[in-house]
Design an enzyme around this catalytic site. Structure first.
Site, PDB file in Angstrom:
ATOM      1  N   LYS A 114       0.832  -1.215   0.000  1.00  0.00           N
ATOM      2  CA  LYS A 114       0.000   0.000   0.000  1.00  0.00           C
ATOM      3  C   LYS A 114       0.861   1.258   0.000  1.00  0.00           C
ATOM      4  O   LYS A 114       0.641   2.173  -0.786  1.00  0.00           O
ATOM      5  CB  LYS A 114      -0.917   0.020   1.233  1.00  0.00           C
ATOM      6  CG  LYS A 114      -1.943  -1.097   1.264  1.00  0.00           C
ATOM      7  CD  LYS A 114      -2.861  -0.964   2.465  1.00  0.00           C
ATOM      8  CE  LYS A 114      -2.144  -1.111   3.796  1.00  0.00           C
ATOM      9  NZ  LYS A 114      -1.468  -2.402   3.982  1.00  0.00           N
ATOM     10  N   THR A 115       1.827   1.276   0.903  1.00  0.00           N
ATOM     11  CA  THR A 115       2.668   2.470   0.990  1.00  0.00           C
ATOM     12  C   THR A 115       3.497   2.621  -0.282  1.00  0.00           C
ATOM     13  O   THR A 115       3.680   3.726  -0.793  1.00  0.00           O
ATOM     14  CB  THR A 115       3.566   2.393   2.239  1.00  0.00           C
ATOM     15  OG1 THR A 115       2.721   2.241   3.389  1.00  0.00           O
ATOM     16  CG2 THR A 115       4.392   3.643   2.409  1.00  0.00           C
TER      17      THR A 115
ATOM     18  N   ASP B 214      -2.091   7.791   3.729  1.00  0.00           N
ATOM     19  CA  ASP B 214      -1.675   6.451   4.146  1.00  0.00           C
ATOM     20  C   ASP B 214      -2.296   6.151   5.514  1.00  0.00           C
ATOM     21  O   ASP B 214      -2.602   7.068   6.270  1.00  0.00           O
ATOM     22  CB  ASP B 214      -0.142   6.382   4.250  1.00  0.00           C
ATOM     23  CG  ASP B 214       0.371   4.937   4.178  1.00  0.00           C
ATOM     24  OD1 ASP B 214      -0.456   4.004   4.087  1.00  0.00           O
ATOM     25  OD2 ASP B 214       1.601   4.747   4.210  1.00  0.00           O
ATOM     26  N   GLU B 215      -2.488   4.883   5.841  1.00  0.00           N
ATOM     27  CA  GLU B 215      -3.024   4.467   7.148  1.00  0.00           C
ATOM     28  C   GLU B 215      -4.372   5.129   7.436  1.00  0.00           C
ATOM     29  O   GLU B 215      -4.625   5.611   8.549  1.00  0.00           O
ATOM     30  CB  GLU B 215      -2.035   4.809   8.281  1.00  0.00           C
ATOM     31  CG  GLU B 215      -0.608   4.341   8.044  1.00  0.00           C
ATOM     32  CD  GLU B 215      -0.346   2.911   8.494  1.00  0.00           C
ATOM     33  OE1 GLU B 215      -1.291   2.218   8.909  1.00  0.00           O
ATOM     34  OE2 GLU B 215       0.819   2.485   8.400  1.00  0.00           O
TER      35      GLU B 215
ATOM     36  N   GLN C 155      -5.650  -3.250  10.717  1.00  0.00           N
ATOM     37  CA  GLN C 155      -4.553  -2.584  11.416  1.00  0.00           C
ATOM     38  C   GLN C 155      -5.003  -1.299  12.107  1.00  0.00           C
ATOM     39  O   GLN C 155      -4.190  -0.415  12.376  1.00  0.00           O
ATOM     40  CB  GLN C 155      -3.410  -2.291  10.439  1.00  0.00           C
ATOM     41  CG  GLN C 155      -2.779  -3.559   9.900  1.00  0.00           C
ATOM     42  CD  GLN C 155      -1.554  -3.250   9.052  1.00  0.00           C
ATOM     43  OE1 GLN C 155      -0.523  -2.816   9.554  1.00  0.00           O
ATOM     44  NE2 GLN C 155      -1.667  -3.454   7.750  1.00  0.00           N
TER      45      GLN C 155
ATOM     46  N   ARG D 210       5.105  -7.255  11.023  1.00  0.00           N
ATOM     47  CA  ARG D 210       6.306  -6.433  10.798  1.00  0.00           C
ATOM     48  C   ARG D 210       7.475  -7.323  10.390  1.00  0.00           C
ATOM     49  O   ARG D 210       8.482  -6.856   9.886  1.00  0.00           O
ATOM     50  CB  ARG D 210       6.722  -5.660  12.060  1.00  0.00           C
ATOM     51  CG  ARG D 210       5.733  -4.664  12.633  1.00  0.00           C
ATOM     52  CD  ARG D 210       5.214  -3.701  11.631  1.00  0.00           C
ATOM     53  NE  ARG D 210       3.927  -4.153  11.109  1.00  0.00           N
ATOM     54  CZ  ARG D 210       3.404  -3.736   9.952  1.00  0.00           C
ATOM     55  NH1 ARG D 210       4.053  -2.881   9.204  1.00  0.00           N
ATOM     56  NH2 ARG D 210       2.243  -4.180   9.533  1.00  0.00           N
TER      57      ARG D 210
HETATM   58  P1  ATP Z   1       1.625  -2.090   5.988  1.00  0.00           P
HETATM   59  O1  ATP Z   1       0.186  -2.502   5.948  1.00  0.00           O
HETATM   60  O2  ATP Z   1       2.378  -2.854   7.006  1.00  0.00           O
HETATM   61  O3  ATP Z   1       1.800  -0.627   6.053  1.00  0.00           O
HETATM   62  P2  ATP Z   1       2.027  -1.949   3.147  1.00  0.00           P
HETATM   63  O4  ATP Z   1       0.839  -2.546   2.516  1.00  0.00           O
HETATM   64  O5  ATP Z   1       2.110  -0.483   3.189  1.00  0.00           O
HETATM   65  O6  ATP Z   1       2.244  -2.580   4.587  1.00  0.00           O
HETATM   66  P3  ATP Z   1       4.618  -1.799   1.934  1.00  0.00           P
HETATM   67  O7  ATP Z   1       5.349  -1.386   3.126  1.00  0.00           O
HETATM   68  O8  ATP Z   1       4.330  -0.797   0.882  1.00  0.00           O
HETATM   69  O9  ATP Z   1       3.273  -2.549   2.378  1.00  0.00           O
HETATM   70  O10 ATP Z   1       5.328  -3.037   1.237  1.00  0.00           O
HETATM   71  C1  ATP Z   1       5.790  -4.144   1.987  1.00  0.00           C
HETATM   72  C2  ATP Z   1       7.106  -4.642   1.446  1.00  0.00           C
HETATM   73  O11 ATP Z   1       6.917  -5.249   0.174  1.00  0.00           O
HETATM   74  C3  ATP Z   1       8.096  -3.525   1.225  1.00  0.00           C
HETATM   75  O12 ATP Z   1       9.389  -4.006   1.495  1.00  0.00           O
HETATM   76  C4  ATP Z   1       7.937  -3.228  -0.244  1.00  0.00           C
HETATM   77  O13 ATP Z   1       9.090  -2.637  -0.789  1.00  0.00           O
HETATM   78  C5  ATP Z   1       7.688  -4.609  -0.831  1.00  0.00           C
HETATM   79  N1  ATP Z   1       6.879  -4.608  -2.076  1.00  0.00           N
HETATM   80  C6  ATP Z   1       5.684  -4.038  -2.246  1.00  0.00           C
HETATM   81  N2  ATP Z   1       5.225  -4.250  -3.499  1.00  0.00           N
HETATM   82  C7  ATP Z   1       6.160  -5.005  -4.121  1.00  0.00           C
HETATM   83  C8  ATP Z   1       6.285  -5.568  -5.446  1.00  0.00           C
HETATM   84  N3  ATP Z   1       5.344  -5.409  -6.375  1.00  0.00           N
HETATM   85  N4  ATP Z   1       7.382  -6.275  -5.716  1.00  0.00           N
HETATM   86  C9  ATP Z   1       8.349  -6.446  -4.793  1.00  0.00           C
HETATM   87  N5  ATP Z   1       8.291  -5.952  -3.543  1.00  0.00           N
HETATM   88  C10 ATP Z   1       7.209  -5.223  -3.206  1.00  0.00           C
HETATM   89 MG    MG Z   2       2.244   0.874   4.793  1.00  0.00          MG
END
Ligand code: ATP
Ligand code: MG
Length: 742
Positions: free
Chosen positions: A36-37, A221-222, A252, A611
């Site tokens: 997402k981020t 975000d969040e 979350q 995490r």
């Molecule tokens: P959270 O809910 O914990 O905030 P999130 O959904 O925001 O998580 P991110 O932090 O954006 O997730 O991504 C999680 C991990 O996966 C990060 O290390 C990110 O770089 C990696 N990632 C995300 N998308 C891809 C992708 N398409 N290919 C490879 N790695 C990815």
């Molecule tokens: Mg995130």
């Protein structure tokens, strides 16, 4: 055609669709680690590079200052250009920026001050006293919580109705008085930053339209952790532009206790029916085992929007579960393991995180890390700007910026003691209250009236003069010069140097650190930020109030990361230790009986588990000292909710390298004995003690018994033995003459 592969290549298909979407609102609703981020960051890069939007026409909101800094640097990295004018920040940070630009419209002094939680509490205490309300019936923290909650819901005192209830009426009275005092002093608390911003946007169409025009896109975000006022604020900024891009995860949502409303996710879809919901289901962060365990845990929450997460990753290691025999042993175990990862497996220290439920838990881990000489950083603990000596020095700076700042006045006037007695102070407060002026003004008035006893008049006169002198000098000084002069003239350094509690030297060093920090801050202030003469000081004061614990001095040293589960949101670490997973602690005893709060605790556990990238540890202690008494907590129900097939119990016997007990008796945790309700220990060979938990022993006087527990180090080491017929006794190991049996 422009090369855009660096923006799109690192994304999967649904992520790419979200990044390049045009027209309409989007809600990215997806689980932990699904990117997402990443999507948010890449979308901003896309909007700037491909849609040619100016950075200043974008607004991005994150949850912490750390996240905001990371977002900015990741965008700049992708674009290879600075995005200086873009508004990236937390709700509070952005609201502050907004109010600074519109101080006149918001009827604030130009250099209004931010009241942090500690200042807030002091003010509430003072008002309770003035209103003659008893702290035991009106606990200050609860009163403060009341005020904040009402503000977060957008309610001013005049919107509240006591419904004939005496207690409620008093609370509203404190709130009203509190607000009046803040306004007199030109102060704004955190909740007010948001509320004032909201009121201004709501009541002033000209300002509202200006920002609606300006922001082509608003990205958040969040989103699951926004409160009522934050959501209302977003709606006002967006108007009917349909330019919202929100990402979040209902699983979350962990700030319900602070007014966050996970229902905003549904409200958003109702308020903007044309919203497209984007789902991301692939997790890129964690191993299969970690993800499965987290999925299984969160499935126990009955009220979820529900979603699926999978990973291509290998299953990886099982989750390792350690039953420590007490809290000291738990810390020792974690630190031992970290040392192993760093020295034997090539991990950086910063890749290891220790996550806990309450801030007080950090202390034991800190001690164990210090003993092992492993650098660490605590996030969200007592922040630099929250330390007493720093707050003292800041109070002087605040008075220089704005003498009507009552909170600062109260703090500075007698730190260090300058012979202004409680009677004189009472006198001042009364004068301020009666004539509705600040303490500063009241002091002036009283001094002019000649109605003060000569000694008090002399002391107050000197104090006012000290501040006035520095007010005049301030425009010609750099921040560090000003801070340095002021600290010296106020006698703070001398005051702390004399302190007997052993912390004096530390405190003096911290004051030196403050001068340095001020100097660095001044240098780093962009020209754009300095508008008036007094502005550097105002900016510095705001920085101090807004900055959360994420800038400690040794930011760049590779160090083990310690933080509460709440502050771990959004982050990721290869190795995660989730500690203190016990009933009473996690879920917290305050939440265990309330189904909603229990669900929130479970989400917090889900956040913690997700995490972890490579290895997750969960640990609990079978005996824990807390506030002087000893508890035998049960392992958390959350541990039972993780399928056993994904977990491996750590048998500690072979692991111990350091001694939890010091040299006289090294009782390292050992193999668990089947059926025993507490962990069992195996002694280190060759050390004095040589007993393990559950071991049979004989005492010359008490006879035979079983080792139950142990504590202390070296000569102070004690051991608890349950003797047949005699009950349990604590014995000093060095004198006990115990003989091992079998
Ligand atoms: P959270 O809910 O914990 O905030 P999130 O959904 O925001 O998580 P991110 O932090 O954006 O997730 O991504 C999680 C991990 O996966 C990060 O290390 C990110 O770089 C990696 N990632 C995300 N998308 C891809 C992708 N398409 N290919 C490879 N790695 C990815
Ligand atoms: Mg995130």
């Amino acid at each position: 055609m422009e090369d855009i592969s660096h923006i799109l290549a690192p994304l999967n298909e649904p992520q790419r669709d979200a990044v390049t979407a045009t027209g309409g609102n989007r809600l990215v609703l997806a689980g932990a680690g699904s990117g997402k981020t990443r999507v948010l960051v890449h979308r901003i890069a896309w909007l700037i590079q491909v849609e040619h939007l100016a950075p200043w026409s974008l607004l991005a909101v994150t949850f912490t200052n750390k996240a905001a800094r990371e977002m900015r640097s990741r965008i700049e990295e992708i674009l290879q250009q600075p995005i200086g004018g873009m508004w990236v920040g937390t709700f509070h940070g952005l609201a502050h920026r907004f109010l600074r630009a519109h101080w006149q419209d918001a009827k604030l002094p130009q250099h209004f001050q931010i009241l942090d939680a500690d200042d807030q509490l002091r003010l509430v205490k003072r008002l309770l006293k003035e209103l003659q309300l008893d702290e035991s019936r009106y606990p200050p923290r609860q009163v403060m919580g009341f005020i904040n909650r009402e503000k977060d819901e957008g309610r001013r005192p005049e919107h509240l109705d006591d419904g004939g209830d005496f207690y409620q009426r008093k609370l509203i009275e404190v709130y009203r008085e509190y607000q009046a005092t803040c306004e007199r002093a030109g102060q704004v608390d955190f909740a007010d930053l948001l509320l004032k911003t909201h009121e201004l946007l709501r009541d002033r169409p000209d300002i509202r339209h200006h920002y609606q025009e300006r922001f082509a896109h608003i990205l958040v975000d969040e989103f699951q952790d926004t409160n009522a006022i934050q959501y209302a604020w977003l709606r006002l900024l967006a108007g009917d532009r349909d330019n919202l891009f929100l990402v979040g995860d209902d699983d979350q949502s962990i700030y319900g206790w602070r007014g966050a409303r996970v229902e905003n996710i549904q409200s958003f879809q109702r308020d903007y029916p044309n919203t497209q919901v984007v789902r991301l289901e692939q997790n890129y962060r964690s191993t299969g085992n970690i993800l499965q365990a987290a999925n299984a845990l969160i499935a126990h929450n009955p009220t979820r929007l529900g979603k699926n997460l999978w990973t291509q990753d290998a299953e990886g290691e099982p989750i390792l579960r350690y039953a420590a025999f007490n809290e000291v042993d738990e810390a020792r175990f974690v630190v031992d393991r970290i040392r192993g990862y760093v020295t034997e497996e090539g991990y950086r220290r910063a890749e290891c995180a220790i996550l806990y439920r309450t801030t007080a838990q950090s202390r034991l881990f800190e001690e164990a890390l210090i003993n092992a000489q492993i650098p660490y950083r605590v996030y969200g603990g007592l922040r630099f700007f929250e330390r007493a000596e720093i707050k003292d020095a800041m109070a002087y700076l605040r008075l220089v910026a704005n003498p009507d700042d009552d909170t600062a006045f109260e703090r500075a006037v007698n730190t260090p003691m300058r012979g202004i007695g409680p009677r004189t102070l009472e006198n001042l407060r009364e004068q301020a209250r009666e004539t509705r002026v600040s303490l500063w003004q009241a002091a002036r008035d009283l001094l002019a009236s000649g109605n003060l006893p000569p000694r008090a008049a002399g002391a107050i006169g000197q104090f006012l003069d000290l501040i006035d002198r520095h007010r005049r000098a301030a425009p010609d000084l750099n921040l560090d010069g000003l801070a340095n002069d002021l600290i010296a003239a106020a006698g703070l350094e001398e005051h702390y140097r004399k302190e007997k509690d052993g912390k004096g030297q530390d405190r003096v060093e911290n004051l030196g650190q403050l001068v340095e920090t001020a100097g660095r801050f001044h240098l780093e202030l962009g020209d754009a930020e300095i508008e008036g003469e007094n502005d550097a000081l105002a900016a510095f004061l705001a920085h101090a109030a807004l900055e959360s614990g994420d800038t400690q001095a040794d930011e760049f040293e590779d160090s083990v990361q310690l933080m509460t589960l709440h502050s771990a949101k959004g982050l990721e670490f290869p190795i995660v230790f989730l500690v203190g997973v016990e009933e009473g602690l996690f879920p917290h005893s305050l939440s265990a009986d309330d189904p909603h709060r229990l669900e929130e605790e479970r989400r917090l556990c889900y956040v913690g588990m997700t995490r972890a990238m490579h290895q997750l540890f969960v640990s609990h202690a079978e005996s824990r000292r807390f506030r002087g008494s000893e508890d035998r907590p049960f392992p958390s129900r959350f541990l039972r909710e993780i399928p056993a097939a994904l977990v491996r119990e750590v048998r500690a016997g072979g692991l111990s390298r350091s001694a939890a007990w010091g040299s006289a008796a090294s009782l390292a945790p050992g193999t668990r004995q089947a059926g025993a309700s507490w962990g069992a220990g195996v002694p280190e060979a060759g050390q004095g003690g040589g007993f393990h938990l559950g071991q049979g022993v004989r005492h010359p006087k008490f006879g035979e018994g079983v080792v139950l527990n142990s504590e202390g180090r070296g000569a102070a080491a004690r051991i608890q033995v349950k003797f047949h017929g005699e009950g349990a006794k604590w014995l000093v190991l060095a004198y006990a003459k115990l003989e091992p049996l079998g």
